[in-house]
Design a protein around this motif. Structure first.
Motif, short mmCIF file in Angstrom:
data_model
loop_
_atom_site.label_atom_id
_atom_site.label_comp_id
_atom_site.label_asym_id
_atom_site.label_seq_id
_atom_site.Cartn_x
_atom_site.Cartn_y
_atom_site.Cartn_z
N HIS A 204 -1.11 10.47 -8.11
CA HIS A 204 -2.12 9.94 -7.14
C HIS A 204 -3.65 9.80 -7.42
O HIS A 204 -4.04 8.85 -7.08
N ASN B 105 0.59 -1.21 0.01
CA ASN B 105 0.05 0.07 0.04
C ASN B 105 0.76 1.34 0.09
O ASN B 105 0.12 2.35 0.43
N ARG B 106 2.20 1.13 -0.40
CA ARG B 106 2.94 2.36 -0.38
C ARG B 106 3.58 2.44 -1.80
O ARG B 106 4.22 1.59 -2.38
N GLN C 154 -2.28 3.60 -0.07
CA GLN C 154 -2.57 4.39 1.18
C GLN C 154 -1.69 5.32 1.38
O GLN C 154 -1.69 6.41 2.30
N GLU C 155 -0.03 5.31 0.95
CA GLU C 155 0.73 6.11 1.28
C GLU C 155 1.78 6.41 -0.04
O GLU C 155 2.22 5.39 -0.69
N TRP C 156 1.83 7.62 -0.19
CA TRP C 156 2.66 8.24 -1.14
C TRP C 156 3.95 8.96 -0.48
O TRP C 156 3.64 9.68 0.49
N GLN C 157 4.98 8.80 -0.81
CA GLN C 157 6.20 8.89 -0.20
C GLN C 157 7.30 9.66 -1.24
O GLN C 157 7.50 8.90 -2.44
#
Length: 110
Positions: free
Chosen positions: A22, A6-7, A30-33
């Motif tokens: 996005h 989820n990343r 669930q998570e963008w970095q």
């Protein structure tokens, strides 16, 4: 190494195009970095993310160095190459990834 499903890590200088990638994936990821340096990328790829989007035009991180780092960490992330108009750079990055046995899932255009 198992992937964190989820990343997604984006290798870029800033968050400028985060909205572009996005939007369509918001329900899955669930998570963008954002990794704006090779050191930051090293911190973000363990455990392996679902995908790594590499901006081939980002001057802060050399795409070949990013691919070599993913290989050295035995990343199972899908690789997405973000390109502008430099098709030679895209071809080189794809060839390097394939030589390192990394999976290039596709490309995105700016």
């Amino acid at each position: 190494m198992t992937a964190d499903r989820n990343r997604v890590v984006i290798v870029a200088d800033d968050y400028q195009f985060l909205d572009t990638v996005h939007g369509p994936s918001a329900a899955i990821v669930q998570e963008w970095q954002v990794a704006n340096s090779l050191e930051r990328l090293a911190e973000l790829v363990v455990p392996s993310p679902l995908a790594v989007v590499i901006d081939l035009e980002a001057p802060a991180v050399d795409p070949v160095d990013a691919l070599n780092l993913l290989n050295s960490t035995r990343s199972t992330a899908k690789i997405v190459l973000l390109t502008g108009t430099d098709l030679r750079k895209l071809a080189t990055a794809k060839r390097v990834a394939e030589n390192l046995s990394l999976e290039v899932a596709g490309t995105l255009e700016r």
